[in-house]
Design an enzyme around this catalytic site. Structure first.
Site, PDB file in Angstrom:
ATOM      1  CB  SER A 146      -0.876  -0.013   1.259  1.00 35.46           C
ATOM      2  OG  SER A 146      -1.487   1.244   1.445  1.00 35.46           O
ATOM      3  CE1 TYR A 170      -3.576  -2.096   5.687  1.00 36.17           C
ATOM      4  CE2 TYR A 170      -3.263   0.239   5.201  1.00 36.17           C
ATOM      5  CZ  TYR A 170      -3.492  -1.052   4.771  1.00 36.17           C
ATOM      6  OH  TYR A 170      -3.632  -1.301   3.429  1.00 36.17           O
ATOM      7  CE  LYS A 174      -1.456  -4.386   3.574  1.00 34.91           C
ATOM      8  NZ  LYS A 174      -1.762  -5.634   2.881  1.00 34.91           N
TER       9      LYS A 174
HETATM   10  C1  UD1 Z   1      -6.824   5.568   3.690  1.00 31.73           C
HETATM   11  C2  UD1 Z   1      -5.813   5.251   4.752  1.00 31.73           C
HETATM   12  C3  UD1 Z   1      -4.694   4.464   4.111  1.00 31.73           C
HETATM   13  C4  UD1 Z   1      -5.251   3.224   3.452  1.00 31.73           C
HETATM   14  C5  UD1 Z   1      -6.332   3.602   2.447  1.00 31.73           C
HETATM   15  C6  UD1 Z   1      -7.006   2.386   1.837  1.00 31.73           C
HETATM   16  C7  UD1 Z   1      -5.929   6.956   6.493  1.00 31.73           C
HETATM   17  C8  UD1 Z   1      -5.257   8.125   7.132  1.00 31.73           C
HETATM   18  N1  UD1 Z   1      -5.348   6.476   5.390  1.00 31.73           N
HETATM   19  O1  UD1 Z   1      -6.153   6.340   2.692  1.00 31.73           O
HETATM   20  O2  UD1 Z   1      -3.735   4.123   5.084  1.00 31.73           O
HETATM   21  O3  UD1 Z   1      -4.222   2.539   2.785  1.00 31.73           O
HETATM   22  O4  UD1 Z   1      -7.315   4.396   3.102  1.00 31.73           O
HETATM   23  O5  UD1 Z   1      -7.876   1.759   2.718  1.00 31.73           O
HETATM   24  O6  UD1 Z   1      -6.948   6.489   6.966  1.00 31.73           O
HETATM   25  N2  UD1 Z   1     -11.892  12.136   3.237  1.00 31.73           N
HETATM   26  C9  UD1 Z   1     -12.851  13.066   3.629  1.00 31.73           C
HETATM   27  N3  UD1 Z   1     -13.967  12.619   4.281  1.00 31.73           N
HETATM   28  C10 UD1 Z   1     -14.176  11.296   4.561  1.00 31.73           C
HETATM   29  C11 UD1 Z   1     -13.197  10.351   4.156  1.00 31.73           C
HETATM   30  C12 UD1 Z   1     -12.064  10.828   3.504  1.00 31.73           C
HETATM   31  O7  UD1 Z   1     -12.696  14.261   3.403  1.00 31.73           O
HETATM   32  O8  UD1 Z   1     -15.209  10.972   5.164  1.00 31.73           O
HETATM   33  C13 UD1 Z   1     -10.699  12.608   2.490  1.00 31.73           C
HETATM   34  C14 UD1 Z   1      -9.392  12.311   3.174  1.00 31.73           C
HETATM   35  O9  UD1 Z   1      -9.021  13.347   4.047  1.00 31.73           O
HETATM   36  C15 UD1 Z   1      -8.461  12.178   1.965  1.00 31.73           C
HETATM   37  C16 UD1 Z   1      -9.356  11.613   0.862  1.00 31.73           C
HETATM   38  O10 UD1 Z   1     -10.680  11.931   1.269  1.00 31.73           O
HETATM   39  O11 UD1 Z   1      -8.008  13.443   1.548  1.00 31.73           O
HETATM   40  C17 UD1 Z   1      -9.236  10.114   0.693  1.00 31.73           C
HETATM   41  O12 UD1 Z   1      -9.456   9.469   1.942  1.00 31.73           O
HETATM   42  P1  UD1 Z   1      -9.605   7.870   2.057  1.00 31.73           P
HETATM   43  O13 UD1 Z   1     -10.536   7.377   1.029  1.00 31.73           O
HETATM   44  O14 UD1 Z   1      -9.897   7.550   3.487  1.00 31.73           O
HETATM   45  O15 UD1 Z   1      -8.152   7.346   1.652  1.00 31.73           O
HETATM   46  P2  UD1 Z   1      -6.716   7.732   2.251  1.00 31.73           P
HETATM   47  O16 UD1 Z   1      -6.802   8.594   3.451  1.00 31.73           O
HETATM   48  O17 UD1 Z   1      -5.887   8.236   1.130  1.00 31.73           O
END
Ligand code: UD1
Length: 358
Positions: A146, A170, A174
């Site tokens: 990842s 997590y 990995k």
């Molecule tokens: C997350 C995990 C990462 C994991 C990946 C796949 C964290 C900090 N990172 O990545 O370790 O490998 O998922 O499962 O949890 N966002 C919002 N609102 C939400 C959800 C997300 O604004 O309710 C934003 C986040 O701040 C980010 C983007 O959307 O900027 C993507 O978020 P997300 O889909 O959770 O992925 P990652 O944070 O990149």
């Protein structure tokens, strides 16, 4: 065409990759404990691949008898050497040539609450799998790693040479498995291995029959956007409007799950054809999109509004994560072909036809 063992083949990425591998002519045995999934996606995979229905076999496994391309399914755990032995010996006609290892836990918040569970499943499970592979004389492995390994990156796009600095349990699990593979590659002959570092997988198979079905409350952005658009959640909470990005929201490299599946097919075929080696490859598009951009494209493609509000930043998030995918393109001859619009369209088709998962 090869006989391949797929761990965690009922999960989101595993199930889409199973379909791609069957379509490429390979035979598969899947081992899955169904802790975060169900057998249903594999019934869909069998149907989409044009195989007969999965039936219970005399061996206790499920499978598609009388097909030249076999799909076998064993409910079992990668931490059980006897379950793995059954999986390796599931076919009476072919030995397992390579393993694609998807099984594992993947929720960051859960890993902070239960680190030992994550070390047990992700690290001890992988060690048990590698031991079984050594015992069975199978030394070809594609591992689901990842981009979470890169933690808070110094700059983007991120190349594979960037420092590995995970910031949660997590990510540490990995990194530990990546190190285990490196130790094997450096000290024992014959291992062919790929560590595939995924960026942000989203979307679904274009049929609408296969997709992401998280158990419990999803925490990732794409499933949440779908739930809001469908009215299952009132509002998307955007974690921070003050990031140092063009519109102030976080930027990620979203990759269509079918492109990711194709990356696995290319990787396992490359490993089987080449001399022993350890590959470390980013799988992403090389393009970044902000949360608001994704919301707007989703609204345009689906015609559904997505209500949102800005809230505090989520601890552990970074402003921007974008892959440099050039090494994977060069080594695998692989490139992504799906746009952000495709990801939204296909993901929404799945959501509409399966509002509560399988
Ligand atoms: C997350 C995990 C990462 C994991 C990946 C796949 C964290 C900090 N990172 O990545 O370790 O490998 O998922 O499962 O949890 N966002 C919002 N609102 C939400 C959800 C997300 O604004 O309710 C934003 C986040 O701040 C980010 C983007 O959307 O900027 C993507 O978020 P997300 O889909 O959770 O992925 P990652 O944070 O990149």
């Amino acid at each position: 065409m090869a006989h391949l063992l797929i761990t965690g083949g009922a999960g989101f990425i595993g199930s889409h990759t199973c379909l791609t591998l069957l379509e490429a002519g390979h035979s598969l045995v899947v081992i899955d404990n169904f802790e975060g999934s169900s057998p249903e996606p594999l019934h869909q995979v069998a149907a989409l691949a044009g195989l007969g229905p999965l039936e219970q076999l005399a061996t206790g496994l499920w499978g598609t008898p009388d097909e030249p391309r076999q799909l076998l399914l064993l409910q079992g755990d990668i931490r059980s050497s006897s379950d793995l032995e059954r999986a390796f010996n599931s076919s009476s006609t072919a030995a397992v040539e390579a393993v694609l290892h998807f099984a594992g836990l993947k929720a960051v918040a859960e890993s902070i609450a239960e680190p030992l569970r994550y070390w047990d499943t992700n690290v001890a499970g992988s060690r048990c799998l590698l031991q079984a592979m050594a015992t069975q004389g199978c030394r070809t492995l594609v591992f689901s790693s990842s981009a979470t390994l890169y933690g808070l990156p110094d700059s983007v796009p991120i190349a594979e040479s960037a420092p590995v600095r995970p910031i949660n349990p997590y990510g540490h699990t990995k990194a530990a498995v990546e190190q285990m593979l490196a130790d094997l590659a450096a000290n024992q002959e014959g291992w062919r291995m790929a560590r595939l570092r995924y960026f942000n997988p989203v979307g679904a198979h274009p049929s609408g029959c296969l997709g992401e079905a998280p158990f419990g409350q999803p925490s990732n952005l794409f499933p949440l956007i779908n739930l809001v658009a469908q009215g299952q959640k009132p509002c998307l909470k955007i974690y921070g409007l003050d990031w140092p990005t063009a519109d102030g929201t976080g930027v990620r490299d979203y990759i269509h799950v079918m492109d990711l599946a194709e990356g696995h097919r290319a990787a396992v075929q490359r490993l089987m054809n080449d001399p022993p080696q350890l590959l470390t490859l980013n799988l992403g598009t090389g393009k970044g999109h902000s949360v608001l951009e994704l919301v707007r494209v989703f609204e345009k493609v689906t015609g559904r509004p997505v209500a949102w509000e800005g809230v505090e930043r989520r601890p552990g998030d970074s402003a921007c994560s974008i892959a440099d995918p050039s090494l994977a393109q060069e080594v695998l001859g692989w490139a992504t072909s799906h746009s952000l619009e495709d990801m939204c369209r296909d993901g929404w088709r799945w959501q509409v036809s399966h509002p509560h998962g399988y």
